[in-house]
Every structure is written in C-alpha cells, then in structure tokens.
Design an enzyme around this catalytic site. Structure first.
Site, PDB file in Angstrom:
ATOM      1  N   PHE A  38       0.852  -1.191   0.000  1.00  7.32           N
ATOM      2  CA  PHE A  38       0.000   0.000   0.000  1.00  7.32           C
ATOM      3  C   PHE A  38       0.893   1.249   0.000  1.00  7.32           C
ATOM      4  O   PHE A  38       1.866   1.318   0.757  1.00  7.32           O
ATOM      5  CB  PHE A  38      -0.876  -0.024   1.250  1.00  7.32           C
ATOM      6  CG  PHE A  38      -1.983   0.986   1.241  1.00  7.32           C
ATOM      7  CD1 PHE A  38      -3.156   0.762   0.543  1.00  7.32           C
ATOM      8  CD2 PHE A  38      -1.851   2.173   1.946  1.00  7.32           C
ATOM      9  CE1 PHE A  38      -4.183   1.699   0.552  1.00  7.32           C
ATOM     10  CE2 PHE A  38      -2.874   3.117   1.954  1.00  7.32           C
ATOM     11  CZ  PHE A  38      -4.039   2.876   1.251  1.00  7.32           C
TER      12      PHE A  38
ATOM     13  N   TYR B 217     -10.953  -0.198  10.694  1.00 10.99           N
ATOM     14  CA  TYR B 217     -12.182   0.285  10.037  1.00 10.99           C
ATOM     15  C   TYR B 217     -12.553  -0.554   8.820  1.00 10.99           C
ATOM     16  O   TYR B 217     -13.585  -0.327   8.216  1.00 10.99           O
ATOM     17  CB  TYR B 217     -12.048   1.767   9.631  1.00 10.99           C
ATOM     18  CG  TYR B 217     -10.764   2.102   8.915  1.00 10.99           C
ATOM     19  CD1 TYR B 217     -10.603   1.835   7.566  1.00 10.99           C
ATOM     20  CD2 TYR B 217      -9.698   2.658   9.608  1.00 10.99           C
ATOM     21  CE1 TYR B 217      -9.415   2.117   6.919  1.00 10.99           C
ATOM     22  CE2 TYR B 217      -8.506   2.948   8.975  1.00 10.99           C
ATOM     23  CZ  TYR B 217      -8.363   2.672   7.625  1.00 10.99           C
ATOM     24  OH  TYR B 217      -7.185   2.944   6.997  1.00 10.99           O
ATOM     25  N   LYS B 218     -11.687  -1.518   8.443  1.00 15.93           N
ATOM     26  CA  LYS B 218     -11.986  -2.375   7.288  1.00 15.93           C
ATOM     27  C   LYS B 218     -12.800  -3.568   7.796  1.00 15.93           C
ATOM     28  O   LYS B 218     -13.956  -3.406   8.156  1.00 15.93           O
ATOM     29  CB  LYS B 218     -10.689  -2.754   6.583  1.00 15.93           C
ATOM     30  CG  LYS B 218     -10.025  -1.537   5.918  1.00 15.93           C
ATOM     31  CD  LYS B 218      -8.639  -1.778   5.355  1.00 15.93           C
ATOM     32  CE  LYS B 218      -8.091  -0.494   4.731  1.00 15.93           C
ATOM     33  NZ  LYS B 218      -6.648  -0.507   4.534  1.00 15.93           N
TER      34      LYS B 218
HETATM   35  C1  LIG Z   1      -5.948   0.819   4.463  1.00 15.18           C
HETATM   36  C2  LIG Z   1      -4.455   0.732   4.546  1.00 15.18           C
HETATM   37  C3  LIG Z   1      -3.693   1.788   5.096  1.00 15.18           C
HETATM   38  C4  LIG Z   1      -4.331   3.064   5.536  1.00 15.18           C
HETATM   39  O1  LIG Z   1      -3.602   3.703   6.534  1.00 15.18           O
HETATM   40  P1  LIG Z   1      -4.305   4.800   7.463  1.00 15.18           P
HETATM   41  O2  LIG Z   1      -3.193   5.445   8.192  1.00 15.18           O
HETATM   42  O3  LIG Z   1      -5.288   4.088   8.327  1.00 15.18           O
HETATM   43  O4  LIG Z   1      -5.026   5.754   6.560  1.00 15.18           O
HETATM   44  C5  LIG Z   1      -2.331   1.607   5.201  1.00 15.18           C
HETATM   45  N1  LIG Z   1      -1.725   0.461   4.797  1.00 15.18           N
HETATM   46  C6  LIG Z   1      -2.429  -0.562   4.245  1.00 15.18           C
HETATM   47  C7  LIG Z   1      -1.731  -1.805   3.804  1.00 15.18           C
HETATM   48  C8  LIG Z   1      -3.812  -0.440   4.087  1.00 15.18           C
HETATM   49  O5  LIG Z   1      -4.507  -1.423   3.508  1.00 15.18           O
END
Ligand SMILES: *Cc1c(COP(=O)(O)O)cnc(C)c1O
Length: 397
Positions: free
Chosen positions: A114, A209-210
C-alpha cells in the site's frame, strides 16, 4: 459452527444495498450506535473528566487491544491501540530497525504494498539517513532476503489483488537471514485466520475500520512480539507511553511491554465504538469465517465468469492464495463501479483499472453475491456504465 445469520443481525445494512466494500469501510454495527450514545451522554456528558477513571477510559486501549489480539493469534497484553495505521507503520519500522543487526542497510518490501506504507518507510529512512528502501515484485520477496536486509516489511494481503503472502514462510526466511519481520494486517485482520505467534512475526500493525467494522478513522493496532516488547524503542515517545505518565517527569522512560507504543491521549469515542463493534466477533470461529469467505468469493467468481465473461480476474484464481476479496480488470473500471453503485451493489475502484469486491461473511449471503454478479453482468452487457455521470471522478474512489 458460527451462526452467520446471527452476526448479520448485528449490523445495519441499508435496504436495497449489497455491500461488497467491507474491505474498505465496514458497515455500522448496531451495538456501536448504542455505545456511542452512552459514551457521549452518560460518560462525557455526565461524568465529565471523572470518566477517565470511573468509565475506565484510560485502560480502554489495552482492553480493546486484547480483543484484537485474539483475532490475530497474539497473547493478551501484546497489542496497543491508537493513532492511524500509517503512524503505527512508522513506529513498528523504526523499532524493527533498532533491533536489526548492526550495519544492515536495506528495508525490503514489495511493489504491491500500500502506498502509505512505502511513503512512511521512505520518509523514516530519509530522516535516519543510512538506509535504502528496496521493493521487488511480491513473488520475488523470499529470494531477495539476503544478509543486507535489516527489515522485511510487507502487507500480508495485497490491497489491489488480494494476493496472500505466506507470513510464516517469509518470516522464517527473514529470521534465517538475521532480519526482522514487520507485517501489515490491514486486509487480514477479520478477513482470515491470522496467527502472528505461529508465524513468529516480530511486529504487526493493522487498521480496524476495514474488516473489523470500527467506523471511519477508527484507531489502528500494533503488535510487538513479547520477546521484544520490553526492549523495543517507541520512536514516538509520547507521555502515554511513559512508565508513569502522571509523574510528569522531565525525561522519558518507556512503559513496560507494548504499552510503550501508546503515544498521546486515546481517541475515546472511536475506541468505544470499536470496542462495541468487536462484540460481533465473540462467537465467530475464524476457520468457519475462512470457509464461508471462500464459498462466497468462489460463488461470485463463478457467476461473474458466466455473466460477464469479458472481465479478467486480477486476483489469484486459487482461493487459498488470496485474502477475502476479488478484483477484476476493466478499462473503464471506475465507471462500471459507479453504475453498479447506482444499482445498489457497492464495490470500489482502485487505479488504474481495477474493480474490487470484498467478501465479509459476518453480513453477506451467497444469494446476495450471486445477485451482485448478475447485476454486474447486466451493467457490462448493456453498457450501462457508459453514461457521462458515471465517468465523473469523485475525490474518494
Ligand atoms: C488501508 C491501509 C492503510 C491506511 O492507513 P491509514 O493510516 O489508516 O489511513 C495503510 N496500509 C495498508 C496496507 C492499508 O490497507
């Protein structure tokens, strides 16, 4: 056997909606709505500052951490809650680097990770000045772990394709090479059985939150293996990770164990909502969850192959090789997803050409995923997506 009709009854799913986006934002658990009302009026409203003690707000991060721990195979007392996942990636990576053998220069990740994880790693490594972030294709990670690698930092389930790393095998390989393993469980926690203990992970982080349905912006978690917990350096040395926050000492002394990974004042409203959301997991067996997740995604994949044969599956065809989502390629994927949403089927789009569908056994039925596939077939075969308003990009996709 887990009763998935009973878990579905715990959620508010709007009429007429088939929700295939719980991998991005889980739906509202009814218990969370009730808890929020109580925390606002009876705790904040009536108790005011006394609630830190009387409503046990200060211990909420550890209590919620223990509930998340159970879902990822971690012992009680090894998970801290707070901040966002991006911040927890920063903390975990910094602590991992401090534990890695002297002289190693490389943080190894994969090109499917990500972006925020890679951005955060890049920023931290720039600030530290002596490391290099190396990314290789997901299939090449194991072979790329050599004696230069300080930390292997990976996301177990690829957010685009759902491709699953073998957490145990990769961690073992990292350890054999003397490296530290940091795992991001954003698309794993609540999606499939996770066992950070059996995998021997050094650090793990994730969001809530997922698949855990904690609500928009709900706090993240960080797991530190018990063998590291009393020596790991919490780079964000905030007062609530101090051994005695209310001694107000001028110098920082880390708290015992994972508590040191706390930073500042806990987000009490969000943690309370998350705590209530986690009730839904109390009677869920993760082996049952996995079996049903695979049944749902296989039913969907099979139906899409019939109803929309022109779509290419971008996810591994073998359900054991993926998490709890399926992605398909379409050159106008964004517009197709908008047309689906207009028909009550909510999935999402990931640039440049993916439509992504999450399978969340807690509140989805096989009947719904089959209906969703039929609607997808209609949207494609009748070119329903090709209307100007479906092409206009919103800020959040
Ligand atoms: C959803 C996600 C994030 C999001 O990070 P936040 O700080 O909560 O916005 C980061 N890394 C991965 C692998 C994700 O899937």
């Amino acid at each position: 056997m887990t009763d998935f009709d009973a878990t579905r009854a715990l959620f508010h799913i709007p009429d007429g909606i088939i929700y295939l986006d719980g991998n991005s934002l889980g739906p509202l658990p009814l218990a969370a709505e009730a808890r929020a009302a109580t925390v606002l009026r009876a705790q904040w409203g009536d108790l005011l500052i006394r609630a830190w003690n009387e409503a046990e707000w200060m211990t909420l991060p550890s209590r919620v951490g223990d509930r998340v721990a159970r879902l990822i195979g971690a012992p009680a007392g090894s998970v801290a809650m707070g901040d966002t996942l991006s911040v927890k990636v920063f903390q975990a990576l910094a602590a991992a680097l401090a534990l890695a053998p002297e002289g190693r220069r490389v943080v190894l990740s994969d090109t499917g990770n990500f972006p925020s994880d890679l951005y955060i790693a890049g920023g931290l490594l720039d600030a530290l000045g002596r490391y290099e972030l190396r990314t290789v294709a997901p299939e090449e990670v194991a072979a790329a772990i050599d004696e230069d690698v300080a930390v292997v930092m990976l996301t177990e389930v690829d957010y685009r394709t759902g491709r699953l790393h073998d957490m145990r095998a990769v961690t073992e390989r990292a350890h054999r090479a003397g490296a530290i393993a940091v795992w991001d469980l954003a698309h794993s926690a609540g999606a499939l059985p996770v066992d950070v203990t059996a995998a021997d992970a050094d650090f793990a982080v994730g969001c809530t939150y997922k698949y855990l349905n904690g609500g928009p912006g709900s706090p993240a978690f960080i797991y530190v293996a018990p063998r590291h917990a009393d020596v790991a350096t919490p780079i964000l040395s905030g007062w609530l990770g101090h051994a005695e926050p209310f001694a107000f000492e001028p110098g920082y002394r880390p708290a015992r164990g994972v508590e040191r990974m706390r930073v500042g004042t806990p987000p009490v409203l969000a943690l309370s909502v998350l705590d209530a959301a986690l009730d839904a997991w109390d009677a869920v067996d993760m082996t049952d969850l996995r079996a049903r997740s695979i049944a749902l995604s296989e039913a969907f994949a099979g139906a899409v192959a019939q109803c929309a044969p022109s779509l290419d599956l971008a996810s591994p065809a073998d359900p054991q090789a993926r998490g709890s989502q399926l992605s398909f390629r379409h050159p106008r994927a964004y517009a197709v997803v908008q047309a689906l949403i207009a028909r009550g089927v909510i999935g999402d789009f990931r640039a440049p050409d993916l439509m992504r569908f999450g399978f969340t056994p807690l509140y989805l039925s096989e009947n719904e995923v089959l209906r969703a596939a039929a609607i997808l077939g209609d949207v494609i075969s009748r070119d329903e997506w090709d209307q100007p308003h479906f092409h206009a990009r919103a800020a959040v996709t």
